[in-house]
Design an enzyme around this catalytic site. Structure first.
Site, mmCIF file in Angstrom:
data_model
loop_
_atom_site.group_PDB
_atom_site.id
_atom_site.type_symbol
_atom_site.label_atom_id
_atom_site.label_comp_id
_atom_site.label_asym_id
_atom_site.label_seq_id
_atom_site.Cartn_x
_atom_site.Cartn_y
_atom_site.Cartn_z
ATOM 1 N N ASP A 193 4.184 -20.161 -66.656
ATOM 2 C CA ASP A 193 5.079 -20.155 -67.823
ATOM 3 C C ASP A 193 6.521 -20.231 -67.295
ATOM 4 O O ASP A 193 6.762 -20.084 -66.097
ATOM 5 C CB ASP A 193 4.883 -18.865 -68.640
ATOM 6 N N SER A 194 7.463 -20.438 -68.201
ATOM 7 C CA SER A 194 8.873 -20.437 -67.788
ATOM 8 C C SER A 194 9.342 -19.038 -67.402
ATOM 9 O O SER A 194 10.361 -18.890 -66.738
ATOM 10 C CB SER A 194 9.737 -20.961 -68.941
ATOM 11 N N TYR B 181 12.720 -23.158 -71.184
ATOM 12 C CA TYR B 181 12.272 -24.541 -71.325
ATOM 13 C C TYR B 181 12.651 -25.097 -72.697
ATOM 14 O O TYR B 181 12.781 -26.302 -72.866
ATOM 15 C CB TYR B 181 10.743 -24.608 -71.211
ATOM 16 N N GLY B 182 12.741 -24.182 -73.673
ATOM 17 C CA GLY B 182 12.866 -24.544 -75.087
ATOM 18 C C GLY B 182 13.729 -25.740 -75.427
ATOM 19 O O GLY B 182 13.301 -26.605 -76.166
ATOM 20 N N CYS C 240 2.033 -21.537 -71.608
ATOM 21 C CA CYS C 240 3.335 -21.872 -72.181
ATOM 22 C C CYS C 240 3.108 -22.998 -73.185
ATOM 23 O O CYS C 240 2.615 -24.070 -72.811
ATOM 24 C CB CYS C 240 4.262 -22.341 -71.061
ATOM 25 N N ASN C 241 3.440 -22.752 -74.437
ATOM 26 C CA ASN C 241 3.246 -23.798 -75.449
ATOM 27 C C ASN C 241 4.135 -25.001 -75.184
ATOM 28 O O ASN C 241 3.733 -26.146 -75.408
ATOM 29 C CB ASN C 241 3.556 -23.251 -76.840
ATOM 30 N N THR C 242 5.361 -24.735 -74.718
ATOM 31 C CA THR C 242 6.309 -25.832 -74.519
ATOM 32 C C THR C 242 5.829 -26.770 -73.407
ATOM 33 O O THR C 242 5.868 -27.994 -73.553
ATOM 34 C CB THR C 242 7.705 -25.275 -74.190
ATOM 35 N N GLU D 57 12.724 -12.425 -72.682
ATOM 36 C CA GLU D 57 12.920 -12.564 -71.229
ATOM 37 C C GLU D 57 13.913 -11.527 -70.700
ATOM 38 O O GLU D 57 13.815 -11.077 -69.566
ATOM 39 C CB GLU D 57 13.418 -13.990 -70.934
ATOM 40 N N CYS E 132 4.731 -19.748 -79.267
ATOM 41 C CA CYS E 132 5.419 -19.629 -77.968
ATOM 42 C C CYS E 132 4.906 -18.326 -77.371
ATOM 43 O O CYS E 132 4.884 -17.295 -78.066
ATOM 44 C CB CYS E 132 6.926 -19.572 -78.175
ATOM 45 N N THR E 133 4.488 -18.362 -76.122
ATOM 46 C CA THR E 133 3.844 -17.173 -75.553
ATOM 47 C C THR E 133 4.807 -15.988 -75.449
ATOM 48 O O THR E 133 4.370 -14.836 -75.474
ATOM 49 C CB THR E 133 3.215 -17.486 -74.183
ATOM 50 N N HIS E 134 6.091 -16.256 -75.348
ATOM 51 C CA HIS E 134 7.053 -15.142 -75.339
ATOM 52 C C HIS E 134 6.970 -14.324 -76.635
ATOM 53 O O HIS E 134 7.197 -13.119 -76.626
ATOM 54 C CB HIS E 134 8.487 -15.665 -75.184
HETATM 55 N N1 DGL Z 1 6.915 -19.281 -73.222
HETATM 56 C C1 DGL Z 1 7.260 -20.628 -73.526
HETATM 57 C C2 DGL Z 1 6.342 -21.188 -74.610
HETATM 58 O O1 DGL Z 1 5.244 -20.716 -74.790
HETATM 59 C C3 DGL Z 1 8.676 -21.031 -73.840
HETATM 60 C C4 DGL Z 1 9.849 -20.185 -73.589
HETATM 61 C C5 DGL Z 1 11.024 -21.037 -73.118
HETATM 62 O O2 DGL Z 1 11.774 -21.553 -73.957
HETATM 63 O O3 DGL Z 1 11.123 -21.181 -71.907
HETATM 64 O O4 DGL Z 1 6.717 -22.105 -75.302
#
Ligand code: DGL
Length: 285
Positions: free
Chosen positions: A31-32, A63-64, A94-96, A172, A204-206
């Site tokens: 993940d990021s 990453y967003g 990470c979804n992104t 984060e 988003c996993t966050h």
């Molecule tokens: N955790 C990441 C996701 O699932 C994205 C967070 C980010 O923007 O880096 O999309």
């Protein structure tokens, strides 16, 4: 930046903070930042004998808002790093990154790869009002993967895409449970809840780590989070591929690597998923 540069950066700053000489190849997670730890924790609860190797691309967080091509490059660098360290399966937690690169990664690497997909299907099954929200990064919402899932499972309901501007950063930085987090959630989700939405998909996993805040502010809202389902899917794939750790393997380790500065990252990670760190502490005591 070339692939070599990405990997060099990883090697320079990515020494494990927790490691062991486990003979069983690990399951890689990527993940990021801290978000994918939600999936890693769920996976550990289903597969306690499997070593976990977690790559946090903190030097490139978030990453967003990055271009998809850049995220794809980072995903390739992460997969290279995990596989070079022996990962037998990789969960793109990470979804992104899943939106930007999942099919390319599957075509390019020899190990099974499990990714995140926004949970529109369970959301459509749960809604009573017919209005569901998908809260995700702008990249995930713009991607082909979300378009397909929305088309396939969201046709009978009204799906509203909500970009979670600033939320991944709050997580984060360890600011879950704060007034600031609740104000941001209220601002993003409040108008939709007021106009009939009764389900929110965490895309988003966050955002998994904001679940208590969301429930506290919107007790009537159903929250769909796919970390558990993805963890179970990863275990099912290990079984299908004959890759599960043998009985008697262990103790299973948790190894954390990061592409950027790690002190703050590790502090936040420990506070979010103490179980993963505690399990390791037990095995090394
Ligand atoms: N955790 C990441 C996701 O699932 C994205 C967070 C980010 O923007 O880096 O999309």
């Amino acid at each position: 930046m070339s692939e070599g540069d990405h990997l060099r950066q990883y090697r320079l700053s990515g020494a494990p903070v927790l490691s062991s000489d486990a003979m069983v190849p690990p399951v890689g997670f990527f993940d990021s930042g801290v978000g994918g730890l939600s999936v890693a924790r769920a996976f550990r609860s289903y597969a306690p004998l499997e070593p976990i190797l977690y790559f946090a691309d903190t030097a490139w967080f978030p990453y967003g808002g990055r271009p998809a091509a850049e995220i794809r490059k980072r995903a390739f660098a992460a997969l290279h790093a995990l596989i070079a360290r022996g990962a037998k399966l990789v969960v793109v937690a990470c979804n992104t990154a899943s939106a930007a690169a999942l099919s390319d990664l599957r075509a390019a690497f020899p190990v099974p790869i499990v990714g995140m997909v926004p949970g529109v299907k369970p959301a459509a099954a749960h809604t009573r009002s017919g209005v569901v929200l998908v809260l995700a990064t702008p990249n995930t919402l713009d991607g082909e993967l979300f378009r397909r899932v929305r088309e396939e499972y969201g046709s009978g309901v009204h799906v509203r895409a909500v970009a979670g501007h600033g939320l991944a950063e709050l997580v984060e930085e360890g600011r879950v449970g704060t007034r600031e987090a609740r104000v941001a959630l209220e601002r993003l989700l409040g108008p939709h809840v007021a106009t009939g939405a009764d389900v929110v998909v965490l895309g988003c996993t966050h955002y998994h780590f904001l679940m208590s805040d969301i429930r506290a502010i919107f007790p009537e809202l159903t929250v769909v989070d796919t970390s558990d389902a993805v963890a179970r899917r990863a275990l099912a794939v290990l079984r299908e591929e004959g890759l599960v750790a043998p009985d008697g393997a262990g103790p299973a380790t948790f190894e954390l690597i990061a592409s950027g500065p790690r002190a703050r990252f590790e502090t936040v990670a420990r506070s979010l998923v103490p179980e993963l760190f505690a399990a390791h502490a037990e095995t090394t005591a």
